[in-house]
Write a protein that holds these residues in place. Structure first.
Motif, PDB file in Angstrom:
ATOM      1  N   CYS A 108       0.295  -3.959   4.539  1.00  0.00           N
ATOM      2  CA  CYS A 108      -0.891  -4.428   3.816  1.00  0.00           C
ATOM      3  C   CYS A 108      -1.012  -5.941   4.001  1.00  0.00           C
ATOM      4  O   CYS A 108      -0.013  -6.663   3.859  1.00  0.00           O
ATOM      5  CB  CYS A 108      -0.816  -4.071   2.358  1.00  0.00           C
ATOM      6  N   ALA A 110       0.855  -1.192   0.000  1.00  0.00           N
ATOM      7  CA  ALA A 110       0.000   0.000   0.000  1.00  0.00           C
ATOM      8  C   ALA A 110       0.891   1.242   0.000  1.00  0.00           C
ATOM      9  O   ALA A 110       1.711   1.425   0.909  1.00  0.00           O
ATOM     10  CB  ALA A 110      -0.926   0.000   1.212  1.00  0.00           C
ATOM     11  N   TRP A 168      -8.179  -7.490   0.871  1.00  0.00           N
ATOM     12  CA  TRP A 168      -6.962  -6.833   1.352  1.00  0.00           C
ATOM     13  C   TRP A 168      -7.306  -5.914   2.521  1.00  0.00           C
ATOM     14  O   TRP A 168      -8.465  -5.509   2.711  1.00  0.00           O
ATOM     15  CB  TRP A 168      -6.259  -6.053   0.242  1.00  0.00           C
ATOM     16  N   VAL A 211      -3.423   0.375  -3.353  1.00  0.00           N
ATOM     17  CA  VAL A 211      -3.173  -0.998  -2.916  1.00  0.00           C
ATOM     18  C   VAL A 211      -2.868  -1.840  -4.152  1.00  0.00           C
ATOM     19  O   VAL A 211      -3.678  -1.888  -5.086  1.00  0.00           O
ATOM     20  CB  VAL A 211      -4.388  -1.567  -2.152  1.00  0.00           C
ATOM     21  N   VAL A 248      -5.341  -2.603   5.019  1.00  0.00           N
ATOM     22  CA  VAL A 248      -4.165  -1.745   5.242  1.00  0.00           C
ATOM     23  C   VAL A 248      -4.217  -1.174   6.651  1.00  0.00           C
ATOM     24  O   VAL A 248      -5.294  -0.976   7.233  1.00  0.00           O
ATOM     25  CB  VAL A 248      -4.108  -0.604   4.201  1.00  0.00           C
TER      26      VAL A 248
END
Length: 220
Positions: free
Chosen positions: A216, A127, A156, A145, A158
């Motif tokens: 991430c 990220a 995903w 990302v 972050v």
């Protein structure tokens, strides 16, 4: 008494001898003149001079003289032309000289593309953060990302728990608490190398320093 006769003077004797010599020379000259008259003179019935025995001399005709003059002039013109040709040949630059004096081409810099490195085996993501706008006490940040693995991502997440920053607005991601944000239903699936762009706005302290990337986590 016996009287001796006076001796002739020396000057008189020399004068007499000179007269004798002149007489001999005059006779020789007369003989030569008579011989010349006998050979070259005479009436119309005498043979021309060319008939005299001995080597004959042939005089060139006018046509022969003109051809000889042209033959002499021809080498002269070629000789006159050859120096100018040699000067022009030496003055003209050779290709190697032109190649030596030619200016070198300007070097152009090739832009270097960012290389994210080899893909990570399995599920992985990165990220990246970048400030879009900044005010006295707040910032607007873009979050990118990227699927850095070799498998297709199903989700995903972050970590945006940043020091000296308090996020009060975000888009294209879901707040999961404790500074962690995850994907929406429509932008979680990413193929290898594919990215999802999100962002947020946050209040910041005066000495806030935004990092270039944050952790991430990727899932199936």
């Amino acid at each position: 008494m016996h009287r001796s006769e006076p001796e002739p003077a020396v000057g008189g004797r020399l004068h007499g001898r000179l007269l004798q010599v002149l007489g001999v020379v005059s006779g020789v000259v007369a003989l030569v003149a008579m011989w010349q008259l006998g050979v070259f003179g005479g009436g119309g019935d005498r043979e021309p001079v060319s008939a005299v025995d001995g080597a004959t001399t042939e005089w060139p005709s006018a046509a022969a003289e003109s051809s000889s003059a042209a033959a002499v002039a021809e080498p002269s013109s070629s000789a006159a032309a050859s120096p100018s040709e040699s000067v022009s040949a030496s003055a003209s630059p050779t290709p190697s000289d032109a190649a030596t004096t030619a200016a070198p081409p300007a070097e152009t810099e090739t832009p270097v593309e960012e290389d994210d490195g080899p893909a990570t085996e399995g599920f992985a993501c990165v990220a990246y953060l970048e400030i879009d706008e900044a005010w006295d006490d707040s910032v607007s940040v873009t979050v990118e990302v990227v699927n850095s693995g070799d498998e297709r991502l199903g989700s995903w997440e972050v970590d945006l728990d940043l020091d000296d920053a308090d996020i009060y607005h975000h888009w294209n991601m879901v707040d999961r608490g404790h500074g962690r944000f995850g994907n929406e239903d429509w932008n979680g699936r990413l193929d290898p190398g594919e990215d999802a762009v999100t962002g947020f706005q946050a209040e910041v302290e005066h000495d806030f320093d935004l990092p270039g990337s944050v952790p991430c986590s990727a899932g199936e």
